[in-house]
Design an enzyme around this catalytic site. Structure first.
Site, PDB file in Angstrom:
ATOM      1  N   ASP A 158       0.840  -1.200   0.000  1.00 15.77           N
ATOM      2  CA  ASP A 158       0.000   0.000   0.000  1.00 15.77           C
ATOM      3  C   ASP A 158       0.873   1.247   0.000  1.00 15.77           C
ATOM      4  O   ASP A 158       2.079   1.175   0.197  1.00 15.77           O
ATOM      5  CB  ASP A 158      -0.958   0.008   1.207  1.00 15.77           C
ATOM      6  CG  ASP A 158      -0.292  -0.477   2.494  1.00 15.77           C
ATOM      7  OD1 ASP A 158       0.899  -0.155   2.708  1.00 15.77           O
ATOM      8  OD2 ASP A 158      -0.944  -1.177   3.278  1.00 15.77           O
ATOM      9  N   ASP A 208      -8.482  -3.195  14.403  1.00 19.65           N
ATOM     10  CA  ASP A 208      -9.854  -3.385  13.917  1.00 19.65           C
ATOM     11  C   ASP A 208      -9.952  -4.497  12.879  1.00 19.65           C
ATOM     12  O   ASP A 208     -11.002  -4.684  12.265  1.00 19.65           O
ATOM     13  CB  ASP A 208     -10.403  -2.079  13.329  1.00 19.65           C
ATOM     14  CG  ASP A 208      -9.557  -1.539  12.183  1.00 19.65           C
ATOM     15  OD1 ASP A 208      -8.563  -2.206  11.807  1.00 19.65           O
ATOM     16  OD2 ASP A 208      -9.883  -0.452  11.669  1.00 19.65           O
ATOM     17  N   HIS A 248      -8.048  -4.768  10.068  1.00 15.46           N
ATOM     18  CA  HIS A 248      -7.733  -4.424   8.683  1.00 15.46           C
ATOM     19  C   HIS A 248      -6.414  -5.054   8.244  1.00 15.46           C
ATOM     20  O   HIS A 248      -5.518  -5.276   9.053  1.00 15.46           O
ATOM     21  CB  HIS A 248      -7.736  -2.905   8.462  1.00 15.46           C
ATOM     22  CG  HIS A 248      -6.559  -2.176   9.022  1.00 15.46           C
ATOM     23  ND1 HIS A 248      -6.630  -1.364  10.126  1.00 15.46           N
ATOM     24  CD2 HIS A 248      -5.265  -2.109   8.612  1.00 15.46           C
ATOM     25  CE1 HIS A 248      -5.451  -0.829  10.372  1.00 15.46           C
ATOM     26  NE2 HIS A 248      -4.596  -1.275   9.466  1.00 15.46           N
ATOM     27  N   GLU A 297     -10.008  -1.257   5.303  1.00 17.34           N
ATOM     28  CA  GLU A 297     -10.669  -1.001   6.580  1.00 17.34           C
ATOM     29  C   GLU A 297     -11.922  -1.875   6.720  1.00 17.34           C
ATOM     30  O   GLU A 297     -12.391  -2.466   5.736  1.00 17.34           O
ATOM     31  CB  GLU A 297     -11.046   0.483   6.673  1.00 17.34           C
ATOM     32  CG  GLU A 297      -9.875   1.449   6.566  1.00 17.34           C
ATOM     33  CD  GLU A 297      -9.063   1.572   7.856  1.00 17.34           C
ATOM     34  OE1 GLU A 297      -9.191   0.692   8.724  1.00 17.34           O
ATOM     35  OE2 GLU A 297      -8.311   2.550   7.983  1.00 17.34           O
TER      36      GLU A 297
END
Length: 261
Positions: free
Chosen positions: A67, A136, A138, A143
């Site tokens: 990324d 979370d 991800h 996300e």
């Protein structure tokens, strides 16, 4: 999915570095997918030690980026291209000519995403993709509620992710970009081997949801359950919420020595 519980981050790094070394002996020009952040650093350090010792030849290996921030110049010290150059390529002695990554500074970001997705396929696909995981759930910058079939695309970061990453920008949240290019979950799942490393108690809930919860977009990493060869390496703290931790320990201790991860 195989779950391997190790004593600490260093042991996890050594284990994954061994897997990378074995891959490079079989496939010297392997395309290695790398992630940024503090979690995978023990992997890169352990692999670099093997390269320096002459235990593995990495001269033909290629590196692919997971990324990138949108809007940061490629030479910005906190662009992921710069971070990977410092922490991975220079440590391993790999030149930028062996590096694949998206153009986060492109004028047409949508086209840059499609170009990178296509470049990965044209390079033969990623042989082993290293992943971290967010609190979370991800992976990459996919996300919660990201499509499990998503391709490389632009994503808007959650405020929590920006807060978490502000430490890399001198604690100044205003400097953290709002957008990133990330390999999509569908793109990530095309790698031949996925290896996720998670350490620390803060990742325990996300690890449990990934390994033992349902496959659901609310926990993007749970998509690893769909992969034919996914390995989750966790330290004791990150494994603390796993109901089947004893089973995972038993299966790893009793697997054939030749099997690897």
């Amino acid at each position: 999915m195989e779950v391997v519980i190790v004593p600490d981050a260093r042991a996890g790094g050594e284990l994954i570095a061994d897997a990378l070394a074995q891959l490079l002996r079989r496939t010297p020009d392997a395309l290695l997918g790398v992630a940024t952040g503090s979690t995978p650093l023990p992997i890169y350090q352990a692999l670099a030690a093997r390269v320096r010792a002459g235990a593995v030849d990495i001269t033909r290996a290629r590196i692919a980026q997971l990324d990138e921030y949108v809007g940061l110049p490629a030479d910005h010290p906190e662009s992921y291209r710069s971070v990977l150059r410092r922490e991975v390529l220079e440590q391993l002695g790999i030149g930028m000519d062996a590096f694949l990554g998206p153009d986060g500074a492109a004028e047409d970001v949508r086209a840059a995403c499609a170009t990178y997705d296509r470049a990965l396929a044209e390079a033969g696909g990623v042989d082993l993709q290293i992943l971290g995981i967010g609190t979370d759930g991800h992976i990459g910058f996919n996300e919660p509620c990201s499509s499990l079939a998503s391709r490389t695309r632009i994503k808007t970061l959650t405020e929590q992710t920006r807060v978490d990453n502000a430490r890399f920008f001198d604690g100044d949240l205003s400097q953290v970009p709002h957008h990133v290019i990330t390999q999509g979950i569908g793109t990530i799942l095309e790698a031949r081997h996925l290896v996720l490393l998670a350490t620390g108690e803060g990742k325990a809930d996300a690890v449990a949801a990934t390994v033992e919860g349902p496959v659901a977009a609310v926990c993007p990493a749970s998509a690893l359950q769909l992969h034919r060869h996914a390995t989750v390496v966790v330290d004791e703290a990150a494994a603390s919420k796993l109901k089947f931790a004893d089973y995972f320990r038993h299966t790893y201790v009793n697997k054939p020595d030749w099997q690897g991860i």
